[in-house]
Design a protein around this motif. Structure first.
Motif, PDB file in Angstrom:
ATOM      1  N   GLN A   1       1.925  54.261  54.155  1.00  0.00           N
ATOM      2  CA  GLN A   1       2.015  53.729  55.713  1.00  0.00           C
ATOM      3  C   GLN A   1       3.591  52.810  55.342  1.00  0.00           C
ATOM      4  OE1 GLN A   1       0.421  55.168  58.361  1.00  0.00           O
ATOM      5  NE2 GLN A   1      -0.536  55.526  56.581  1.00  0.00           N
ATOM      6  N   ALA A   2       3.354  51.983  53.971  1.00  0.00           N
ATOM      7  CA  ALA A   2       4.762  51.763  53.515  1.00  0.00           C
ATOM      8  C   ALA A   2       6.000  52.134  53.014  1.00  0.00           C
ATOM      9  CB  ALA A   2       4.237  50.424  52.325  1.00  0.00           C
ATOM     10  N   ILE A   3       5.931  53.452  53.176  1.00  0.00           N
ATOM     11  CA  ILE A   3       6.933  54.598  53.069  1.00  0.00           C
ATOM     12  C   ILE A   3       7.864  54.047  54.527  1.00  0.00           C
ATOM     13  CG2 ILE A   3       7.331  56.856  52.193  1.00  0.00           C
ATOM     14  CD1 ILE A   3       5.862  56.978  49.908  1.00  0.00           C
ATOM     15  N   SER A   4       6.557  54.869  55.037  1.00  0.00           N
ATOM     16  CA  SER A   4       7.672  54.811  56.374  1.00  0.00           C
ATOM     17  C   SER A   4       7.717  53.461  57.403  1.00  0.00           C
ATOM     18  CB  SER A   4       6.274  55.706  57.147  1.00  0.00           C
ATOM     19  OG  SER A   4       5.312  54.187  57.651  1.00  0.00           O
ATOM     20  N   PHE A   5       7.049  53.002  56.890  1.00  0.00           N
ATOM     21  CA  PHE A   5       7.638  51.174  57.406  1.00  0.00           C
ATOM     22  C   PHE A   5       9.405  51.024  56.589  1.00  0.00           C
ATOM     23  CE2 PHE A   5       3.611  48.636  56.207  1.00  0.00           C
ATOM     24  CZ  PHE A   5       3.243  49.555  57.530  1.00  0.00           C
ATOM     25  N   THR A   6       9.736  51.392  55.774  1.00  0.00           N
ATOM     26  CA  THR A   6      11.136  51.559  55.150  1.00  0.00           C
ATOM     27  C   THR A   6      11.846  52.203  55.884  1.00  0.00           C
ATOM     28  OG1 THR A   6      10.498  52.404  53.284  1.00  0.00           O
ATOM     29  CG2 THR A   6      10.147  50.884  52.479  1.00  0.00           C
ATOM     30  N   LYS A   7      11.418  53.084  56.027  1.00  0.00           N
ATOM     31  CA  LYS A   7      12.736  53.738  57.510  1.00  0.00           C
ATOM     32  C   LYS A   7      12.848  53.636  58.593  1.00  0.00           C
ATOM     33  CE  LYS A   7      10.641  57.897  53.966  1.00  0.00           C
ATOM     34  NZ  LYS A   7      10.124  59.470  54.530  1.00  0.00           N
ATOM     35  N   SER A   8      11.951  52.976  58.851  1.00  0.00           N
ATOM     36  CA  SER A   8      11.984  52.639  60.519  1.00  0.00           C
ATOM     37  C   SER A   8      12.707  51.455  60.765  1.00  0.00           C
ATOM     38  CB  SER A   8       9.663  51.769  60.858  1.00  0.00           C
ATOM     39  OG  SER A   8       9.021  52.347  60.936  1.00  0.00           O
TER      40      SER A   8
ATOM     41  N   ALA B   1       1.204  50.756  63.163  1.00  0.00           N
ATOM     42  CA  ALA B   1       1.574  51.047  61.780  1.00  0.00           C
ATOM     43  C   ALA B   1       0.624  51.638  60.870  1.00  0.00           C
ATOM     44  CB  ALA B   1       1.845  49.198  60.357  1.00  0.00           C
ATOM     45  N   PHE B   2      -0.481  52.043  61.675  1.00  0.00           N
ATOM     46  CA  PHE B   2      -1.565  52.929  60.895  1.00  0.00           C
ATOM     47  C   PHE B   2      -1.243  53.836  60.998  1.00  0.00           C
ATOM     48  CE2 PHE B   2      -5.405  49.756  60.426  1.00  0.00           C
ATOM     49  CZ  PHE B   2      -4.395  49.022  59.089  1.00  0.00           C
ATOM     50  N   LEU B   3       0.120  54.555  62.504  1.00  0.00           N
ATOM     51  CA  LEU B   3       0.487  55.933  62.784  1.00  0.00           C
ATOM     52  C   LEU B   3       1.457  56.287  62.320  1.00  0.00           C
ATOM     53  CD1 LEU B   3      -1.138  55.402  66.775  1.00  0.00           C
ATOM     54  CD2 LEU B   3      -2.396  56.517  64.840  1.00  0.00           C
ATOM     55  N   GLY B   4       1.688  56.077  60.621  1.00  0.00           N
ATOM     56  CA  GLY B   4       2.716  56.435  60.173  1.00  0.00           C
ATOM     57  C   GLY B   4       3.933  57.473  60.142  1.00  0.00           C
ATOM     58  N   TRP B   5       2.969  58.210  60.203  1.00  0.00           N
ATOM     59  CA  TRP B   5       3.449  59.824  60.274  1.00  0.00           C
ATOM     60  C   TRP B   5       4.350  59.818  61.947  1.00  0.00           C
ATOM     61  CZ3 TRP B   5       2.095  61.569  65.398  1.00  0.00           C
ATOM     62  CH2 TRP B   5       0.894  60.863  65.216  1.00  0.00           C
ATOM     63  N   THR B   6       4.426  59.084  62.481  1.00  0.00           N
ATOM     64  CA  THR B   6       5.430  58.655  64.029  1.00  0.00           C
ATOM     65  C   THR B   6       6.065  59.015  63.674  1.00  0.00           C
ATOM     66  OG1 THR B   6       4.777  56.839  64.507  1.00  0.00           O
ATOM     67  CG2 THR B   6       3.574  57.965  65.644  1.00  0.00           C
ATOM     68  N   GLN B   7       6.513  58.736  62.488  1.00  0.00           N
ATOM     69  CA  GLN B   7       8.226  58.139  62.222  1.00  0.00           C
ATOM     70  C   GLN B   7       8.425  59.318  61.718  1.00  0.00           C
ATOM     71  OE1 GLN B   7      10.250  55.347  61.597  1.00  0.00           O
ATOM     72  NE2 GLN B   7      11.810  56.501  60.965  1.00  0.00           N
ATOM     73  N   GLU B   8       8.544  60.132  60.937  1.00  0.00           N
ATOM     74  CA  GLU B   8       9.160  61.995  60.963  1.00  0.00           C
ATOM     75  C   GLU B   8       9.287  62.331  62.430  1.00  0.00           C
ATOM     76  OE1 GLU B   8       6.744  64.109  58.767  1.00  0.00           O
ATOM     77  OE2 GLU B   8       6.051  63.212  57.133  1.00  0.00           O
ATOM     78  N   SER B   9       8.345  61.954  63.349  1.00  0.00           N
ATOM     79  CA  SER B   9       8.399  62.591  64.389  1.00  0.00           C
ATOM     80  C   SER B   9       9.371  61.977  65.503  1.00  0.00           C
ATOM     81  CB  SER B   9       7.945  62.174  65.610  1.00  0.00           C
ATOM     82  OG  SER B   9       6.022  63.090  65.064  1.00  0.00           O
ATOM     83  N   ALA B  10       9.991  60.453  64.525  1.00  0.00           N
ATOM     84  CA  ALA B  10      11.297  59.530  65.865  1.00  0.00           C
ATOM     85  C   ALA B  10      12.237  60.703  64.702  1.00  0.00           C
ATOM     86  CB  ALA B  10      10.833  58.023  65.333  1.00  0.00           C
ATOM     87  N   GLN B  11      12.024  60.489  63.845  1.00  0.00           N
ATOM     88  CA  GLN B  11      13.030  61.103  62.680  1.00  0.00           C
ATOM     89  C   GLN B  11      13.718  62.681  63.773  1.00  0.00           C
ATOM     90  OE1 GLN B  11      11.574  60.067  58.878  1.00  0.00           O
ATOM     91  NE2 GLN B  11      13.718  59.520  58.331  1.00  0.00           N
ATOM     92  N   LYS B  12      12.858  62.861  63.760  1.00  0.00           N
ATOM     93  CA  LYS B  12      13.152  64.585  64.221  1.00  0.00           C
ATOM     94  C   LYS B  12      14.439  64.835  65.157  1.00  0.00           C
ATOM     95  CE  LYS B  12       8.957  67.110  62.478  1.00  0.00           C
ATOM     96  NZ  LYS B  12       8.423  67.323  62.488  1.00  0.00           N
ATOM     97  N   PHE B  13      13.480  63.458  66.204  1.00  0.00           N
ATOM     98  CA  PHE B  13      14.606  63.449  68.034  1.00  0.00           C
ATOM     99  C   PHE B  13      15.384  62.753  67.989  1.00  0.00           C
ATOM    100  CE2 PHE B  13       9.707  65.418  68.947  1.00  0.00           C
ATOM    101  CZ  PHE B  13      10.395  66.052  69.762  1.00  0.00           C
ATOM    102  N   GLY B  14      15.603  62.027  66.731  1.00  0.00           N
ATOM    103  CA  GLY B  14      16.676  61.201  66.749  1.00  0.00           C
ATOM    104  C   GLY B  14      16.970  60.066  67.293  1.00  0.00           C
ATOM    105  N   ILE B  15      15.641  59.563  67.316  1.00  0.00           N
ATOM    106  CA  ILE B  15      15.320  57.636  68.168  1.00  0.00           C
ATOM    107  C   ILE B  15      14.417  56.828  66.904  1.00  0.00           C
ATOM    108  CG2 ILE B  15      15.287  58.715  70.281  1.00  0.00           C
ATOM    109  CD1 ILE B  15      12.406  59.307  69.961  1.00  0.00           C
ATOM    110  N   PRO B  16      15.525  55.979  67.019  1.00  0.00           N
ATOM    111  CA  PRO B  16      14.282  54.358  66.282  1.00  0.00           C
ATOM    112  C   PRO B  16      12.804  54.513  67.134  1.00  0.00           C
ATOM    113  CG  PRO B  16      15.896  53.527  68.200  1.00  0.00           C
ATOM    114  CD  PRO B  16      15.710  55.159  68.363  1.00  0.00           C
ATOM    115  N   ARG B  17      12.359  54.411  65.898  1.00  0.00           N
ATOM    116  CA  ARG B  17      10.765  54.289  65.879  1.00  0.00           C
ATOM    117  C   ARG B  17      10.722  52.098  65.402  1.00  0.00           C
ATOM    118  NH1 ARG B  17       6.366  53.895  61.002  1.00  0.00           N
ATOM    119  NH2 ARG B  17       4.520  53.065  62.390  1.00  0.00           N
TER     120      ARG B  17
END
Length: 462
Positions: free
Chosen positions: A202-209, A120-136
């Motif tokens: 991090q909470a913003i990235s949670f909502t997109k996960s 959860a503390f690596l929220g920036w990986t959400q952006e990476s997942a989106q770029k690759f079109g895969i779920p995080r």
């Protein structure tokens, strides 16, 4: 038509012992289901990860940790090595600088990833997942109970109309809490500062996960799992207790020559019940508090095994010598699971980190709660008031925070080890430990949830 490639899960733990171990257990469980697993970490953390896994079929990819970062000491790649917890959030924020290298490494993988499971503390990986079109999916190392309470205090703000200390949440009217149950500044009316900014990010990235992976099992906190999934979200997948994931036997064989095992074996032969004492790797405990704990243990006449650091023992002049006939003080890392599952251990004086609570439940050992930081105060409430598997040592000032005195430590150690309340919580933890084992067995709640999570990840590849 070619053959369908097996799913490939990328796992990225946060660089902290307590955050990494559960995810390594999860990696093992995924391998048991024939899923390809790749773990990302940094060069300093990689050897201990490889050593822990004992599984060459799990790839470990090393990414350099950012150099010359303002606000954190050089050459530190793990929170255990930080000079104090005040560096924690700058350290966590620095991990974001790894994003370009992470994405480069993802695109170089021969077997394209199906999903990313990151802390959860690596929220920036959400952006990476989106770029690759895969779920995080993000891994949150807390109970669903504590996660729910932290979200609700921000939503309901029950502490705003307070004329007295206690408050309740409208959704859980039986549960009485205080601001001090929350780590400062999160119990404040207008929380501000580095910690709050970081958690909002991090909470913003949670909502997109796609969902939250939780090291818990449904039977230990059903009300909170149901509430979280119905009212808060994203969906929580309880796949634990992950400490029950079977590790290769070779990992435990080397331990038999350890002094502490021999010492515990002797206590078992002498029919002497032992209290295990450990406060995790992160808690900063004042010298005064350590002295009071030591005083209470000495007065209690109980046999105990205390795992701590050398600098803690330096505050206790002559203590080791005075208790040497019934106590062992260990100043190195031990396998806590192994200690707790030793037949002579009959209680655990703990800081109430979530991993420690789960390990204690799985070993069917009752807890004596003495929380210090993070969500440990909420965990202590859960252990004592919600699930009844432990007793609590309280400070004299009537608040849940403050100095705990030696006489109180002595009283509660005796109660846990010899008293009626100790007997009640011992019975309760035995039942809950059996529930934990059932949850992880084939067909159990956590076993089934892991299967559903795998299906969800495979379906969710965009």
């Amino acid at each position: 038509m070619g053959t369908v490639a097996s799913p490939h899960f990328v796992i990225f733990p946060f660089m902290s012992h307590g955050h990494t171990i559960p995810l390594l257990h999860l990696a093992t469980l995924l391998r048991h289901r024939f899923i390809t697993v790749t773990i990302f970490t940094t060069p300093v953390n990689a050897p201990s990860i490889r050593n822990f896994l004992h599984d060459v079929s799990i790839s470990v990819i090393e990414l350099p940790f950012p150099k010359n970062v303002h606000d954190i000491p050089p050459n530190i790649e793990n929170t255990e090595k930080l000079p104090s917890m005040s560096y924690f959030y700058p350290f966590a924020r620095a991990t974001k600088l790894m994003q370009p290298l992470f994405e480069q490494a993802l695109s170089a993988l021969q077997h394209p990833p199906t999903c990313i499971i990151s802390d959860a503390f690596l929220g920036w990986t959400q952006e990476s997942a989106q770029k690759f079109g895969i779920p995080r999916y993000f891994f949150f190392g807390m109970s669903v109970f504590a996660t729910t309470m932290y979200q609700l205090i921000g939503i309901e703000r029950p502490h705003a109309e307070l004329f007295h200390e206690n408050f309740t949440f409208s959704s859980f009217p039986c549960l009485k809490l205080t601001r001090n149950d929350f780590e400062p500044p999160f119990g404040d009316l207008e929380p501000k500062g580095l910690a709050v900014d970081f958690m909002i990010e991090q909470a913003i990235s949670f909502t997109k996960s796609r969902g939250m992976i939780t090291n818990s099992f449904y039977e230990v906190e059903p009300r909170f799992v149901d509430y979280f999934n119905q009212h808060l979200g994203p969906k929580s997948w309880c796949v634990g207790p992950l400490c029950l994931a079977k590790r290769p036997m070779t990992a435990t064989l080397s331990q038999t020559d350890e002094t502490w095992i021999q010492w515990l074996n002797n206590k078992l032969t002498e029919k002497q019940p032992v209290l295990y004492v450990a406060f995790g790797t992160q808690a900063e405990v004042s010298a005064e508090q350590i002295q009071e704990i030591a005083k209470g243990l000495e007065l209690s006449n109980t046999c105990f095994l205390w795992v701590t650091r050398q600098k803690v023992v330096e505050h206790l002049q002559g203590f080791e010598n005075r208790v040497k006939n019934r106590a062992l003080i260990v100043k190195e890392w031990v396998d806590q699971n192994e200690v707790l599952s030793h037949k002579s251990i009959k209680g655990f004086l703990s800081h109430c980190g979530w991993n420690s609570i789960l390990e204690s439940i799985c070993a069917k050992v009752p807890i004596l709660a003495l929380p210090f930081m993070a969500e440990q105060h909420l965990n202590a409430r859960m252990v004592t008031e919600e699930i009844g598997v432990g007793l609590r040592i309280m400070p004299r000032n009537g608040s849940v925070r403050g100095l705990v005195e030696g006489v109180e430590v002595e009283k509660m150690v005796r109660e846990l080890m010899e008293g009626e309340k100790g007997e009640m919580v011992r019975k309760k933890v035995k039942d809950l430990g059996e529930n934990a084992e059932e949850a992880m067995k084939e067909g159990g709640s956590s076993w089934s949830t892991l299967g559903l999570l795998i299906d969800d990840a495979c379906a969710g590849k965009l």
